[in-house]
Enzyme design. Structure first.
Site, PDB file in Angstrom:
ATOM      1  N   ILE A 124     -11.793  13.019  31.637  1.00  0.00           N
ATOM      2  CA  ILE A 124     -11.045  12.005  30.890  1.00  0.00           C
ATOM      3  C   ILE A 124      -9.555  12.002  31.252  1.00  0.00           C
ATOM      4  CG2 ILE A 124     -12.620  11.961  28.940  1.00  0.00           C
ATOM      5  CD1 ILE A 124     -10.800  13.892  27.490  1.00  0.00           C
ATOM      6  N   GLY A 125      -9.171  12.842  32.173  1.00  0.00           N
ATOM      7  CA  GLY A 125      -7.766  12.873  32.577  1.00  0.00           C
ATOM      8  C   GLY A 125      -7.561  13.841  33.725  1.00  0.00           C
ATOM      9  N   ARG A 126      -6.452  13.641  34.444  1.00  0.00           N
ATOM     10  CA  ARG A 126      -6.170  14.496  35.592  1.00  0.00           C
ATOM     11  C   ARG A 126      -4.663  14.615  35.751  1.00  0.00           C
ATOM     12  NH1 ARG A 126      -8.951  16.212  40.297  1.00  0.00           N
ATOM     13  NH2 ARG A 126     -10.840  15.270  39.425  1.00  0.00           N
ATOM     14  N   GLY A 127      -4.196  15.830  35.980  1.00  0.00           N
ATOM     15  CA  GLY A 127      -2.773  16.068  36.179  1.00  0.00           C
ATOM     16  C   GLY A 127      -2.522  16.752  37.505  1.00  0.00           C
ATOM     17  N   TYR A 170      -1.944  19.934  38.160  1.00  0.00           N
ATOM     18  CA  TYR A 170      -2.577  21.238  38.359  1.00  0.00           C
ATOM     19  C   TYR A 170      -3.906  21.396  37.628  1.00  0.00           C
ATOM     20  CZ  TYR A 170       2.021  22.552  40.101  1.00  0.00           C
ATOM     21  OH  TYR A 170       3.190  22.608  40.812  1.00  0.00           O
ATOM     22  N   GLY A 171      -4.386  20.335  36.992  1.00  0.00           N
ATOM     23  CA  GLY A 171      -5.628  20.510  36.268  1.00  0.00           C
ATOM     24  C   GLY A 171      -6.318  19.216  35.941  1.00  0.00           C
ATOM     25  N   VAL A 178      -8.789  17.300  32.831  1.00  0.00           N
ATOM     26  CA  VAL A 178      -9.134  17.329  31.412  1.00  0.00           C
ATOM     27  C   VAL A 178     -10.536  16.737  31.237  1.00  0.00           C
ATOM     28  CG1 VAL A 178      -8.497  16.606  29.090  1.00  0.00           C
ATOM     29  CG2 VAL A 178      -6.711  17.070  30.777  1.00  0.00           C
ATOM     30  N   ASP A 213      10.221  18.464  29.002  1.00  0.00           N
ATOM     31  CA  ASP A 213       9.445  17.488  29.783  1.00  0.00           C
ATOM     32  C   ASP A 213       8.894  16.396  28.872  1.00  0.00           C
ATOM     33  OD1 ASP A 213       8.447  16.417  32.120  1.00  0.00           O
ATOM     34  OD2 ASP A 213       6.586  17.587  32.072  1.00  0.00           O
TER      35      ASP A 213
END
Length: 394
Positions: free
Chosen positions: A114-117, A119-120, A122, A234
């Site tokens: 459901i999500g992507r950043g 370094y990781g 979700v 941030d």
């Protein structure tokens, strides 16, 4: 005897009494030269001041010689606490807590992404640890530095008391088999599940009063962090998540640090970074600056870069422009005087000129109230699209 009688007696000596002293003093005063007297007094003052200064300087040198070694040792210890002991302790806490959660609740079942950043990734999780509808943030730290950063994020998120404006951390598990054999272990952080982030909500045409309400929520959350002595560092659209009622919560405490332990490292998202961040000397007002940039997007109603930043060729060019005083432009008719003046005060170049977040909340509340009254007077309301057209839940 006759000899002594023939001798004339000596002159009677002067009698030293008060009258004589007065006459002598008066004579001396009458014979003094005013300029010579002034020079003499000044010379005496100068000599005394020089002697005092030399004594003071000597004392300072003695103190410096005595304590300089102690100060250097104290600074070394302070740096070790910040860069070695605190991350090590946080990592041990992460590993021990993750092992406990693994024993008690088992490995969470990862469902759809459901999500992507950076370094990781979700994932959604139906149930874990007695909590339904969780979000699992999986991070594979590539090196010790990222392990330490992740451990510090876990530590600060875990240590913060539950608050309506901060995304709650439910637990953590270290998955040593993540991604197949031979891969680095992944840290799975389980958090309360949210609906979407503020970036997605603005792209979905969320209306102004609802956007302003989220901005108020962000200000409240940042104030809470500051009350604990923490600086987020941030604040941005994607680090603000919305629940099913479109109320905002702050997430991603990866750069969060106690103000007393900040080392002056340059962190954050470029367009939200205050100019003093580049000098290495800053305080919690950098969050106020970032909030001002976030408020620009909230009031603008879109996620396009401000024109002043879009013209920058790269990050270095952007940072140079910010240090020179370049800020987002005013948009008409989106920005009224109140909102424009508020965001301008938040991103002031000098930290001491930025308002306290309590003052920001008060002014933003007035802006929100006026926007809501205006929409109600026009017969409008939250569109059905805002409640149904959502991205994947977070």
């Amino acid at each position: 005897m006759q000899f002594f009688q023939s001798i004339k007696p000596f002159k009677t000596p002067t009698r030293v009494d008060t009258e004589w002293k007065r006459k002598v003093a008066q004579t001396m005063i009458n014979n003094l030269d005013e300029s010579k007297l002034a020079k003499s007094i000044c010379s005496q003052f100068r000599a005394r001041l020089n002697n005092s200064h030399e004594s003071f300087s000597t004392s300072l040198r003695q103190l410096e010689q005595k304590h300089s070694g102690r100060l250097e040792k104290t600074e070394e210890q302070r740096m070790k606490v910040r860069k070695v002991y605190a991350p090590r302790l946080a990592r041990l806490a992460l590993e021990s807590t993750s092992l406990r959660d693994m024993v008690l609740y088992g490995m969470p079942k990862l469902e759809r992404e459901i999500g992507r950043g950076q370094y990781g990734v979700v994932y959604s999780c139906r149930s874990w640890g007695g909590v339904t509808h969780c979000a699992v943030k999986s991070v594979v730290p590539p090196d010790d530095k990222h392990w330490n950063d992740l451990a510090m994020e876990f530590h600060y998120t875990r240590s913060i008391a539950e608050h309506d404006r901060i995304v709650a951390l439910i637990g953590s598990v270290i998955d040593h088999g993540y991604g197949g054999m031979g891969c680095s272990p992944a840290v799975l952080l389980l958090m309360e599940r949210m609906q979407r982030d503020l970036h997605t909500a603005i792209k979905a045409n969320m209306e102004l009063p609802e956007r302003l309400q989220v901005a108020l929520d962000v200000a409240e959350g940042v104030r809470y962090l500051h009350s604990l002595g923490l600086v987020h560092r941030d604040i941005k659209l994607k680090n603000v998540l919305l629940d099913k009622h479109d109320r905002g919560k702050i997430t991603d405490l990866g750069f969060c640090k106690p103000e007393a332990m900040m080392s002056g490292s340059i962190v954050g998202t470029p367009i939200h970074m205050a100019p003093e961040l580049f000098s290495g000397k800053y305080d919690n007002s950098v969050d106020t600056y970032a909030f001002g940039i976030l408020l620009w997007y909230v009031c603008a109603g879109h996620v396009k870069l401000p024109q002043a930043f879009e013209q920058c060729a790269n990050k270095d060019h952007l940072w140079t422009s910010v240090k020179k005083g370049v800020r987002p432009e005013r948009l008409r008719p989106q920005f009224d005087d109140a909102s424009w003046n508020l965001m301008k005060s938040c991103w002031a170049g000098e930290p001491c000129e930025r308002p306290l977040l309590g003052e920001v909340q008060s002014k933003l509340q007035d802006i929100y109230t006026k926007a809501k009254v205006k929409r109600d007077a026009e017969g409008g309301g939250p569109t059905q699209q805002n409640h149904t057209c959502r991205s994947d839940t977070l």
